[in-house]
Design a protein around this motif. Structure first.
Motif, PDB file in Angstrom:
ATOM      1  N   PRO A 155     -13.605  -4.734 -49.942  1.00 19.49           N
ATOM      2  CA  PRO A 155     -12.526  -5.185 -50.827  1.00 19.49           C
ATOM      3  C   PRO A 155     -12.842  -4.798 -52.271  1.00 19.49           C
ATOM      4  CG  PRO A 155     -13.178  -6.923 -49.311  1.00 19.49           C
ATOM      5  CD  PRO A 155     -14.204  -5.837 -49.184  1.00 19.49           C
ATOM      6  N   VAL A 156     -11.859  -4.327 -52.966  1.00 22.22           N
ATOM      7  CA  VAL A 156     -12.081  -3.794 -54.309  1.00 22.22           C
ATOM      8  C   VAL A 156     -12.275  -4.921 -55.321  1.00 22.22           C
ATOM      9  CG1 VAL A 156     -11.055  -2.379 -56.134  1.00 22.22           C
ATOM     10  CG2 VAL A 156     -10.703  -1.780 -53.733  1.00 22.22           C
ATOM     11  N   GLY A 157     -13.110  -4.674 -56.311  1.00 22.07           N
ATOM     12  CA  GLY A 157     -13.244  -5.613 -57.419  1.00 22.07           C
ATOM     13  C   GLY A 157     -14.660  -6.105 -57.608  1.00 22.07           C
ATOM     14  N   GLY A 158     -14.795  -7.155 -58.408  1.00 18.98           N
ATOM     15  CA  GLY A 158     -16.112  -7.707 -58.683  1.00 18.98           C
ATOM     16  C   GLY A 158     -16.928  -6.823 -59.593  1.00 18.98           C
ATOM     17  N   MET A 159     -18.209  -7.133 -59.689  1.00 19.01           N
ATOM     18  CA  MET A 159     -19.076  -6.430 -60.619  1.00 19.01           C
ATOM     19  C   MET A 159     -19.218  -4.951 -60.280  1.00 19.01           C
ATOM     20  SD  MET A 159     -22.716  -8.165 -59.459  1.00 19.01           S
ATOM     21  CE  MET A 159     -23.646  -7.416 -60.796  1.00 19.01           C
ATOM     22  N   GLY A 160     -18.898  -4.576 -59.047  1.00 22.54           N
ATOM     23  CA  GLY A 160     -19.000  -3.184 -58.651  1.00 22.54           C
ATOM     24  C   GLY A 160     -17.903  -2.291 -59.195  1.00 22.54           C
ATOM     25  N   SER A 161     -16.907  -2.863 -59.873  1.00 22.05           N
ATOM     26  CA  SER A 161     -15.802  -2.051 -60.388  1.00 22.05           C
ATOM     27  C   SER A 161     -15.953  -1.693 -61.863  1.00 22.05           C
ATOM     28  CB  SER A 161     -14.467  -2.784 -60.177  1.00 22.05           C
ATOM     29  OG  SER A 161     -14.428  -3.986 -60.933  1.00 22.05           O
ATOM     30  N   LEU A 162     -17.004  -2.188 -62.526  1.00 24.26           N
ATOM     31  CA  LEU A 162     -17.148  -1.920 -63.959  1.00 24.26           C
ATOM     32  C   LEU A 162     -17.257  -0.430 -64.237  1.00 24.26           C
ATOM     33  CD1 LEU A 162     -17.618  -3.038 -66.882  1.00 24.26           C
ATOM     34  CD2 LEU A 162     -20.055  -2.747 -66.415  1.00 24.26           C
ATOM     35  N   HIS A 163     -18.013   0.288 -63.395  1.00 22.24           N
ATOM     36  CA  HIS A 163     -18.239   1.703 -63.686  1.00 22.24           C
ATOM     37  C   HIS A 163     -16.928   2.491 -63.696  1.00 22.24           C
ATOM     38  CE1 HIS A 163     -18.082   1.844 -59.293  1.00 22.24           C
ATOM     39  NE2 HIS A 163     -17.933   3.152 -59.362  1.00 22.24           N
ATOM     40  N   ALA A 164     -15.932   2.050 -62.922  1.00 23.54           N
ATOM     41  CA  ALA A 164     -14.638   2.727 -62.921  1.00 23.54           C
ATOM     42  C   ALA A 164     -13.927   2.522 -64.253  1.00 23.54           C
ATOM     43  CB  ALA A 164     -13.782   2.210 -61.773  1.00 23.54           C
ATOM     44  N   MET A 165     -13.934   1.294 -64.753  1.00 26.08           N
ATOM     45  CA  MET A 165     -13.285   1.015 -66.027  1.00 26.08           C
ATOM     46  C   MET A 165     -13.961   1.771 -67.168  1.00 26.08           C
ATOM     47  SD  MET A 165     -12.508  -2.620 -67.928  1.00 26.08           S
ATOM     48  CE  MET A 165     -14.225  -2.908 -68.394  1.00 26.08           C
ATOM     49  N   VAL A 166     -15.283   1.785 -67.172  1.00 28.31           N
ATOM     50  CA  VAL A 166     -16.023   2.501 -68.221  1.00 28.31           C
ATOM     51  C   VAL A 166     -15.732   3.993 -68.150  1.00 28.31           C
ATOM     52  CG1 VAL A 166     -18.316   3.098 -69.069  1.00 28.31           C
ATOM     53  CG2 VAL A 166     -17.831   0.752 -68.348  1.00 28.31           C
ATOM     54  N   ASN A 167     -15.693   4.539 -66.941  1.00 30.17           N
ATOM     55  CA  ASN A 167     -15.410   5.961 -66.768  1.00 30.17           C
ATOM     56  C   ASN A 167     -14.010   6.308 -67.268  1.00 30.17           C
ATOM     57  OD1 ASN A 167     -14.461   8.329 -64.521  1.00 30.17           O
ATOM     58  ND2 ASN A 167     -16.457   8.586 -65.505  1.00 30.17           N
ATOM     59  N   ALA A 168     -13.043   5.435 -67.003  1.00 34.38           N
ATOM     60  CA  ALA A 168     -11.684   5.672 -67.499  1.00 34.38           C
ATOM     61  C   ALA A 168     -11.650   5.640 -69.027  1.00 34.38           C
ATOM     62  CB  ALA A 168     -10.732   4.633 -66.913  1.00 34.38           C
ATOM     63  N   MET A 169     -12.430   4.737 -69.640  1.00 29.72           N
ATOM     64  CA  MET A 169     -12.526   4.704 -71.099  1.00 29.72           C
ATOM     65  C   MET A 169     -13.048   6.029 -71.646  1.00 29.72           C
ATOM     66  SD  MET A 169     -14.185   0.949 -71.862  1.00 29.72           S
ATOM     67  CE  MET A 169     -13.285  -0.570 -71.635  1.00 29.72           C
ATOM     68  N   VAL A 170     -14.106   6.533 -71.014  1.00 28.07           N
ATOM     69  CA  VAL A 170     -14.696   7.800 -71.435  1.00 28.07           C
ATOM     70  C   VAL A 170     -13.671   8.926 -71.322  1.00 28.07           C
ATOM     71  CG1 VAL A 170     -16.440   9.536 -70.833  1.00 28.07           C
ATOM     72  CG2 VAL A 170     -17.065   7.122 -70.932  1.00 28.07           C
ATOM     73  N   HIS A 171     -12.859   8.880 -70.275  1.00 28.45           N
ATOM     74  CA  HIS A 171     -11.894   9.953 -70.068  1.00 28.45           C
ATOM     75  C   HIS A 171     -10.743   9.897 -71.073  1.00 28.45           C
ATOM     76  CE1 HIS A 171     -14.111  10.742 -66.428  1.00 28.45           C
ATOM     77  NE2 HIS A 171     -13.429  11.866 -66.297  1.00 28.45           N
ATOM     78  N   ILE A 177     -27.343  -0.604 -66.628  1.00 26.39           N
ATOM     79  CA  ILE A 177     -27.862  -1.874 -67.151  1.00 26.39           C
ATOM     80  C   ILE A 177     -27.056  -3.047 -66.583  1.00 26.39           C
ATOM     81  CG2 ILE A 177     -28.062  -3.295 -69.226  1.00 26.39           C
ATOM     82  CD1 ILE A 177     -28.821  -0.783 -70.763  1.00 26.39           C
ATOM     83  N   HIS A 178     -25.735  -2.897 -66.576  1.00 25.41           N
ATOM     84  CA  HIS A 178     -24.902  -3.979 -66.064  1.00 25.41           C
ATOM     85  C   HIS A 178     -25.205  -4.270 -64.602  1.00 25.41           C
ATOM     86  CE1 HIS A 178     -21.228  -5.379 -63.906  1.00 25.41           C
ATOM     87  NE2 HIS A 178     -21.249  -6.282 -64.867  1.00 25.41           N
ATOM     88  N   ILE A 179     -25.282  -3.244 -63.780  1.00 31.62           N
ATOM     89  CA  ILE A 179     -25.482  -3.454 -62.345  1.00 31.62           C
ATOM     90  C   ILE A 179     -26.911  -3.912 -62.053  1.00 31.62           C
ATOM     91  CG2 ILE A 179     -26.318  -1.238 -61.426  1.00 31.62           C
ATOM     92  CD1 ILE A 179     -23.202  -3.153 -60.203  1.00 31.62           C
ATOM     93  N   SER A 180     -27.850  -3.585 -62.955  1.00 29.90           N
ATOM     94  CA  SER A 180     -29.248  -3.990 -62.763  1.00 29.90           C
ATOM     95  C   SER A 180     -29.434  -5.496 -62.870  1.00 29.90           C
ATOM     96  CB  SER A 180     -30.154  -3.291 -63.790  1.00 29.90           C
ATOM     97  OG  SER A 180     -30.182  -1.901 -63.573  1.00 29.90           O
ATOM     98  N   GLN A 181     -28.470  -6.178 -63.470  1.00 30.04           N
ATOM     99  CA  GLN A 181     -28.555  -7.638 -63.567  1.00 30.04           C
ATOM    100  C   GLN A 181     -28.733  -8.278 -62.187  1.00 30.04           C
ATOM    101  OE1 GLN A 181     -25.769  -9.573 -66.705  1.00 30.04           O
ATOM    102  NE2 GLN A 181     -24.629  -7.827 -65.884  1.00 30.04           N
ATOM    103  N   TYR A 182     -28.127  -7.641 -61.214  1.00 24.78           N
ATOM    104  CA  TYR A 182     -28.161  -8.181 -59.856  1.00 24.78           C
ATOM    105  C   TYR A 182     -29.595  -8.419 -59.378  1.00 24.78           C
ATOM    106  CZ  TYR A 182     -27.484  -8.425 -54.790  1.00 24.78           C
ATOM    107  OH  TYR A 182     -27.497  -8.818 -53.466  1.00 24.78           O
ATOM    108  N   TYR A 183     -30.500  -7.542 -59.783  1.00 25.32           N
ATOM    109  CA  TYR A 183     -31.884  -7.619 -59.306  1.00 25.32           C
ATOM    110  C   TYR A 183     -32.690  -8.711 -60.014  1.00 25.32           C
ATOM    111  CZ  TYR A 183     -30.544  -3.103 -57.386  1.00 25.32           C
ATOM    112  OH  TYR A 183     -29.888  -2.094 -56.713  1.00 25.32           O
TER     113      TYR A 183
END
Length: 314
Positions: free
Chosen positions: A165-181, A220-226
């Motif tokens: 299922p889409v969403g959660g902390m795993g979707s941040l990289h998509a938003m950041v990538n769209a910002m870069v684009h 860095i954001h996803i590393s919080q999980y660990y």
């Protein structure tokens, strides 16, 4: 053996059908991995083999108007994707820490599904970047990094939004990538608009730095999980994959930065070197077909010699 292989393929196909998030099944290119894999394989084949051979004995196309429209459209589309990601959670209910996937059919969850699919679909539109390179005979721009990034990204995202299922902390990289684009296509649009906008493009080499920054932020954001005492993210495998993706592309883009801007292997040779204000000095640019470059454009010279011309740094 063939019967067994066919049986295994059908079994895997049925597994995908059973695991596919019901909320994305009706979206374009989400029904089967065969469709998207065929498109991406065709893209790779066109980029490195078919396209260059078709253009080998043809003059490059002048696609200024088409490129301006395309780049402006991509700026607006990616800006809209960023807005939808923000409104779907990142600027409303998400904590930017252990944000879980919402598997419900609430309006906000469905909005996140739609935003994620738009991001996924935008990757197919971005394949036109390479088509423009091929038609304009800019084959040196079609590097391994370019082709790999454009093909690998949509391929992996299909699996991500299909099996989880889409969403959660795993979707941040998509938003950041769209910002870069948004930033990238703004640059490309100004570049395509012609020489009078060249003075606004002094920040070209920082485009790679922006790319690197996005991978740092995502990692860095996803590393919080660990380091969290408890985070019940439903699909931790995707956390690991996103972290590896961020690190892997950081290394690839870092290598590009070193080769292009430290070792200068992608820069034109210069007798004087770049001027202090960031504009290029006088360059002698030798082209195999006897043409020279002046202000970034190719012209014939009657006696086949190469003239001195100014070209911008790349």
């Amino acid at each position: 053996m063939l019967q067994e292989a066919t049986s295994n393929v059908l079994r895997f196909h049925n597994y995908l059908q059973s695991r596919t998030d019901a909320r994305v099944k009706d979206y374009l290119l989400m029904q089967s991995p065969v469709q998207m894999t065929s498109i991406l394989l065709g893209y790779v084949l066109f980029s490195v083999y078919v396209g260059p051979r078709l253009m080998a004995n043809r003059k490059p196309f002048h696609l200024k108007t088409a490129m301006i429209i395309y780049n402006l459209s991509m700026v607006l589309f990616n800006a809209y994707i960023v807005y939808e990601f923000l409104m779907s959670g990142w600027a409303t209910t998400y904590t930017w820490r252990c944000d879980l996937i919402d598997p419900s059919s609430s309006p906000q969850a469905l909005r996140m599904i739609r935003a994620s699919w738009m991001f996924y679909f935008s990757k197919y539109i971005e394949l036109l970047d390479t088509v423009f390179f091929v038609l304009r005979k800019k084959q040196t721009q079609i590097t391994f990094l370019h082709v790999f990034h454009h093909s690998f990204m949509p391929w992996t995202w299909w699996w991500g939004i299909t099996l989880t299922p889409v969403g959660g902390m795993g979707s941040l990289h998509a938003m950041v990538n769209a910002m870069v684009h948004v930033i990238m296509y703004s640059y490309y649009g100004l570049s395509a608009a012609g020489p009078r906008f060249q003075k606004y493009l002094w920040w070209k080499k920082y485009m790679t730095a922006i790319q690197l920054l996005q991978f740092v932020v995502v990692s860095i954001h996803i590393s919080q999980y660990y380091f969290m005492e408890k985070c019940d993210y439903q699909f931790p495998l995707w956390i690991h994959l996103i972290w590896m993706y961020g690190v892997f592309f950081f290394l690839l883009f870092s290598n590009f930065w070193v080769q292009a801007y430290i070792k200068g292997k992608r820069l034109p040779t210069s007798d004087d070197g770049p001027k202090v204000n960031g504009t290029a000095g006088e360059h002698v640019v030798v082209v195999a077909n006897g043409k020279h470059l002046q202000n970034g454009h190719a012209h014939h010279h009657a006696n086949g010699k190469v003239l001195m011309g100014k070209v911008k740094e790349i």
